[in-house]
Write a protein that holds these residues in place. Structure first.
Motif, PDB file in Angstrom:
ATOM      1  N   LEU A  52       3.176  -1.670   4.309  1.00 33.30           N
ATOM      2  CA  LEU A  52       2.727  -0.285   4.399  1.00 33.30           C
ATOM      3  C   LEU A  52       3.840   0.707   4.097  1.00 33.30           C
ATOM      4  N   SER A  53       3.524   1.656   3.229  1.00 36.01           N
ATOM      5  CA  SER A  53       4.371   2.821   3.004  1.00 36.01           C
ATOM      6  C   SER A  53       3.444   4.024   2.988  1.00 36.01           C
ATOM      7  N   GLY A  54       3.942   5.189   3.397  1.00 34.51           N
ATOM      8  CA  GLY A  54       3.045   6.330   3.355  1.00 34.51           C
ATOM      9  C   GLY A  54       3.480   7.527   4.169  1.00 34.51           C
ATOM     10  N   ILE A  55       2.709   8.588   4.002  1.00 31.50           N
ATOM     11  CA  ILE A  55       2.879   9.844   4.720  1.00 31.50           C
ATOM     12  C   ILE A  55       1.512  10.196   5.333  1.00 31.50           C
ATOM     13  N   SER A  56       1.410  10.339   6.588  1.00 33.45           N
ATOM     14  CA  SER A  56       2.501  10.410   7.533  1.00 33.45           C
ATOM     15  C   SER A  56       2.488   9.198   8.462  1.00 33.45           C
ATOM     16  N   THR A  57       3.639   8.985   9.091  1.00 30.39           N
ATOM     17  CA  THR A  57       3.774   7.888  10.034  1.00 30.39           C
ATOM     18  C   THR A  57       2.740   7.985  11.140  1.00 30.39           C
ATOM     19  N   SER A  58       2.470   9.202  11.610  1.00 25.57           N
ATOM     20  CA  SER A  58       1.533   9.396  12.724  1.00 25.57           C
ATOM     21  C   SER A  58       0.089   9.511  12.273  1.00 25.57           C
ATOM     22  N   ALA A  84       2.816  -9.252  -6.586  1.00 26.36           N
ATOM     23  CA  ALA A  84       2.027  -8.703  -5.478  1.00 26.36           C
ATOM     24  C   ALA A  84       1.024  -7.681  -6.008  1.00 26.36           C
ATOM     25  N   THR A  85      -0.007  -7.453  -5.230  1.00 28.49           N
ATOM     26  CA  THR A  85      -0.998  -6.419  -5.532  1.00 28.49           C
ATOM     27  C   THR A  85      -0.460  -5.069  -5.062  1.00 28.49           C
ATOM     28  N   ILE A  86      -0.728  -4.027  -5.846  1.00 28.98           N
ATOM     29  CA  ILE A  86      -0.352  -2.673  -5.444  1.00 28.98           C
ATOM     30  C   ILE A  86      -1.636  -1.904  -5.159  1.00 28.98           C
ATOM     31  N   GLY A  87      -1.660  -1.234  -4.012  1.00 25.22           N
ATOM     32  CA  GLY A  87      -2.822  -0.451  -3.635  1.00 25.22           C
ATOM     33  C   GLY A  87      -2.435   0.979  -3.319  1.00 25.22           C
ATOM     34  N   TYR A  88      -3.304   1.891  -3.662  1.00 26.73           N
ATOM     35  CA  TYR A  88      -3.080   3.310  -3.414  1.00 26.73           C
ATOM     36  C   TYR A  88      -4.218   3.865  -2.572  1.00 26.73           C
ATOM     37  N   VAL A  89      -3.852   4.684  -1.616  1.00 23.26           N
ATOM     38  CA  VAL A  89      -4.819   5.371  -0.760  1.00 23.26           C
ATOM     39  C   VAL A  89      -4.527   6.860  -0.866  1.00 23.26           C
ATOM     40  N   LEU A 141       0.827  -1.196   0.000  1.00 28.02           N
ATOM     41  CA  LEU A 141       0.000   0.000   0.000  1.00 28.02           C
ATOM     42  C   LEU A 141       0.867   1.253   0.000  1.00 28.02           C
ATOM     43  N   ALA A 142       0.636   2.114  -0.971  1.00 26.74           N
ATOM     44  CA  ALA A 142       1.282   3.429  -1.044  1.00 26.74           C
ATOM     45  C   ALA A 142       0.216   4.448  -0.648  1.00 26.74           C
ATOM     46  N   MET A 143       0.398   5.076   0.505  1.00 24.00           N
ATOM     47  CA  MET A 143      -0.679   5.852   1.112  1.00 24.00           C
ATOM     48  C   MET A 143      -0.333   7.341   1.242  1.00 24.00           C
ATOM     49  N   ARG A 178       5.046  10.091 -10.402  1.00 24.22           N
ATOM     50  CA  ARG A 178       6.161   9.130 -10.479  1.00 24.22           C
ATOM     51  C   ARG A 178       5.768   7.752  -9.979  1.00 24.22           C
ATOM     52  N   ILE A 179       4.720   7.687  -9.159  1.00 24.94           N
ATOM     53  CA  ILE A 179       4.267   6.385  -8.657  1.00 24.94           C
ATOM     54  C   ILE A 179       2.787   6.180  -8.971  1.00 24.94           C
ATOM     55  N   ALA A 180       2.345   6.711 -10.091  1.00 21.47           N
ATOM     56  CA  ALA A 180       0.922   6.667 -10.450  1.00 21.47           C
ATOM     57  C   ALA A 180       0.417   5.233 -10.584  1.00 21.47           C
ATOM     58  N   PRO A 181      -0.838   4.998 -10.208  1.00 20.85           N
ATOM     59  CA  PRO A 181      -1.426   3.661 -10.335  1.00 20.85           C
ATOM     60  C   PRO A 181      -1.467   3.182 -11.786  1.00 20.85           C
ATOM     61  N   GLU A 182      -1.471   1.866 -11.934  1.00 22.98           N
ATOM     62  CA  GLU A 182      -1.616   1.233 -13.236  1.00 22.98           C
ATOM     63  C   GLU A 182      -2.910   0.432 -13.253  1.00 22.98           C
ATOM     64  N   ASP A 183      -3.312   0.019 -14.448  1.00 24.79           N
ATOM     65  CA  ASP A 183      -4.523  -0.790 -14.577  1.00 24.79           C
ATOM     66  C   ASP A 183      -4.420  -2.028 -13.698  1.00 24.79           C
ATOM     67  N   GLY A 184      -5.489  -2.316 -12.975  1.00 26.34           N
ATOM     68  CA  GLY A 184      -5.511  -3.489 -12.109  1.00 26.34           C
ATOM     69  C   GLY A 184      -5.104  -3.214 -10.681  1.00 26.34           C
ATOM     70  N   ASP A 185      -4.530  -2.032 -10.406  1.00 33.17           N
ATOM     71  CA  ASP A 185      -4.186  -1.663  -9.035  1.00 33.17           C
ATOM     72  C   ASP A 185      -5.448  -1.275  -8.272  1.00 33.17           C
ATOM     73  N   ILE A 186      -5.378  -1.374  -6.968  1.00 32.50           N
ATOM     74  CA  ILE A 186      -6.457  -0.902  -6.106  1.00 32.50           C
ATOM     75  C   ILE A 186      -6.221   0.582  -5.817  1.00 32.50           C
ATOM     76  N   VAL A 187      -7.261   1.391  -5.944  1.00 30.58           N
ATOM     77  CA  VAL A 187      -7.164   2.819  -5.613  1.00 30.58           C
ATOM     78  C   VAL A 187      -8.406   3.191  -4.807  1.00 30.58           C
ATOM     79  N   VAL A 188      -8.195   3.752  -3.624  1.00 29.04           N
ATOM     80  CA  VAL A 188      -9.328   4.203  -2.816  1.00 29.04           C
ATOM     81  C   VAL A 188      -9.117   5.647  -2.369  1.00 29.04           C
ATOM     82  N   ARG A 189     -10.234   6.334  -2.200  1.00 27.90           N
ATOM     83  CA  ARG A 189     -10.226   7.719  -1.723  1.00 27.90           C
ATOM     84  C   ARG A 189     -10.852   7.738  -0.339  1.00 27.90           C
ATOM     85  N   LYS A 190     -10.092   8.245   0.627  1.00 33.15           N
ATOM     86  CA  LYS A 190     -10.567   8.253   2.011  1.00 33.15           C
ATOM     87  C   LYS A 190     -10.852   9.677   2.466  1.00 33.15           C
TER      88      LYS A 190
END
Length: 198
Positions: free
Chosen positions: A133-139, A51-56, A17-19, A96-108
């Motif tokens: 998990l990867s993302g900003i911010s840790t907290s 692996a599956t790639i997901g974006y939040v 997950l890239a968040m 630079r890390i834009a989603p590709e076809d088949g990736d999961i993308v959710v808007r929170k």
């Protein structure tokens, strides 16, 4: 800090997950370009391994703003100021890390995606039981997602060099003292080795 002897990874049952790697949030952390480069490389490695790639991403519609109650300390202020509109450049995922076809993308519309998206349903539909998990911010999104995922019984890894926070000491305390009880801590180089061994 890394967790010794992290368990092996089955890419077919794993999602990276890239968040919140979006334009308006990246600017809040030190060395954003280096962070994006590390995450871009590890996304490519995980994708190549199957692996599956997901974006939040966090972004609001006008209706979302209207529904935020005054009791929500953080997001009532976001709604009042009409920040993070879903069509604003600030809410777009870094190209630079834009989603590709088949990736999961959710808007929170809160810190973590667990309470207001179908992320976990999408992961379960794909047979995913392991999250990286990867993302900003840790907290923010990382902490919220980690606690939620651990409570849902995922095996969770946190990429120690793939997460960042605008407050270095908060980041350190979370990574060194809070996360180890709930997740395996690895860096991007260690993830590469786990993916190669799969």
């Amino acid at each position: 800090m890394t967790t010794p002897a992290a368990p092996s990874i089955d890419p077919a049952r794993t999602a990276l997950l890239a968040m919140d790697f979006q334009n308006g949030i990246l600017a809040q952390v030190a060395e954003p370009d280096a962070l994006v480069t590390r995450v871009k490389d590890v996304i490519a490695d995980a994708r190549a391994a199957g692996a599956t790639i997901g974006y939040v991403r966090v972004a609001f519609t006008e209706d979302d703003w209207a529904k935020v109650p005054a009791t929500n300390k953080t997001f009532s202020a976001v709604a009042a100021a009409k920040l993070m509109h879903h069509e604003d450049d600030a809410t777009r995922i870094d190209t630079r890390i834009a989603p590709e076809d088949g990736d999961i993308v959710v808007r929170k519309i809160r810190f973590g995606p667990g309470s207001n998206t179908d992320l976990h349903e999408q992961l379960r539909d794909r047979g995913i039981d392991t999250l990286i998990l990867s993302g900003i911010s840790t907290s923010g999104v990382v902490l919220s997602t980690l606690i939620d995922a651990a409570d849902r019984d995922y095996r969770v890894y946190v990429l120690t060099d793939g997460v960042a926070d605008s407050r270095p000491e908060v980041h350190r305390v979370l990574v060194d003292e809070v996360f180890p009880s709930r997740a395996h801590l690895i860096d991007t180089a260690e993830l590469r080795e786990l993916l190669k061994a799969a």
